[in-house]
Enzyme design. Structure first.
Site, PDB file in Angstrom:
ATOM      1  N   HIS A  15      39.876  14.360  59.505  1.00 33.54           N
ATOM      2  CA  HIS A  15      40.491  15.536  58.897  1.00 33.54           C
ATOM      3  C   HIS A  15      41.951  15.670  59.324  1.00 33.54           C
ATOM      4  CE1 HIS A  15      38.989  17.614  62.624  1.00 33.54           C
ATOM      5  NE2 HIS A  15      40.092  18.344  62.475  1.00 33.54           N
ATOM      6  N   ASP A  43      34.057  11.816  60.197  1.00 30.66           N
ATOM      7  CA  ASP A  43      35.303  12.462  60.613  1.00 30.66           C
ATOM      8  C   ASP A  43      36.068  11.535  61.546  1.00 30.66           C
ATOM      9  OD1 ASP A  43      37.369  14.222  60.850  1.00 30.66           O
ATOM     10  OD2 ASP A  43      36.268  15.734  61.990  1.00 30.66           O
ATOM     11  N   GLY A 113      43.008  22.517  67.350  1.00 34.02           N
ATOM     12  CA  GLY A 113      44.077  21.742  67.973  1.00 34.02           C
ATOM     13  C   GLY A 113      43.560  20.633  68.872  1.00 34.02           C
ATOM     14  N   SER A 115      41.140  18.616  67.924  1.00 37.97           N
ATOM     15  CA  SER A 115      40.620  17.566  67.044  1.00 37.97           C
ATOM     16  C   SER A 115      41.292  16.229  67.299  1.00 37.97           C
ATOM     17  CB  SER A 115      40.838  17.946  65.577  1.00 37.97           C
ATOM     18  OG  SER A 115      40.086  19.080  65.263  1.00 37.97           O
ATOM     19  N   SER A 130      35.697  16.600  66.647  1.00 35.00           N
ATOM     20  CA  SER A 130      35.730  17.040  65.253  1.00 35.00           C
ATOM     21  C   SER A 130      35.885  18.552  65.164  1.00 35.00           C
ATOM     22  CB  SER A 130      34.449  16.599  64.534  1.00 35.00           C
ATOM     23  OG  SER A 130      34.444  17.048  63.201  1.00 35.00           O
TER      24      SER A 130
END
Length: 160
Positions: A15, A43, A113, A115, A130
């Site tokens: 993402h 992801d 943040g 991720s 994720s």
């Protein structure tokens, strides 16, 4: 992460890599270009040509899937290093963009943040951050990670 040609790659959340094709640091240093991006469904994303960026993976010696109940550590930009336990595998997370399947669930605190950060258990690289419950990180906190082995295998990459 390396491919057979020894070209370095960064593996991060899909993402995140969906956002753009060229990646730089906050200081404008070139990281590389997006090679792959898989989100939703999975992801993960890879950025190729990351030879100019120093990656902190020296303490990680293998990629694997520790037993349920194992202690895990997550590193992220927002919350830094947090710890928890591995709750289970093969979880489905329903994001606004669609479902992501095969996820790892832990109790390690994550916030927006974080991720793309790493999940590890000792010297074993386990996953890619994720998402998770937003707000306070309480005892019943749920966080979700893309299994790293799946992301690496999909792109023919190995941990070096």
């Amino acid at each position: 992460m390396n491919r057979g040609s020894h070209l370095k790659h960064v593996v991060t959340a899909g993402h995140c890599t969906n956002i753009g094709a060229t990646w730089t640091t906050r200081d404008g240093q070139t990281v590389g270009t997006r090679q792959a991006s898989s989100f939703p469904g999975n992801d993960y994303g890879t950025i190729r040509g990351a030879g100019q960026v120093q990656l902190d993976n020296a303490q990680l010696t293998q990629v694997g899937r520790p037993a349920v109940g194992a202690q895990v550590t997550k590193k992220g930009s927002t919350t830094g290093t947090t710890s928890g336990r591995l709750v289970g595998y093969d979880r489905t997370v329903n994001y606004q963009e669609g479902a992501v399947t095969g996820m790892i669930e832990t109790t390690a605190c994550t916030q927006p943040g974080d991720s793309g950060g790493s999940l590890q258990s000792g010297s074993t690289a386990v996953g890619i951050t994720s998402g998770g419950t937003t707000g306070s990180c309480t005892a019943n906190y749920q966080s979700y990670f893309q299994p790293l082995d799946e992301a690496l295998q999909s792109q023919g990459l190995t941990l070096k």
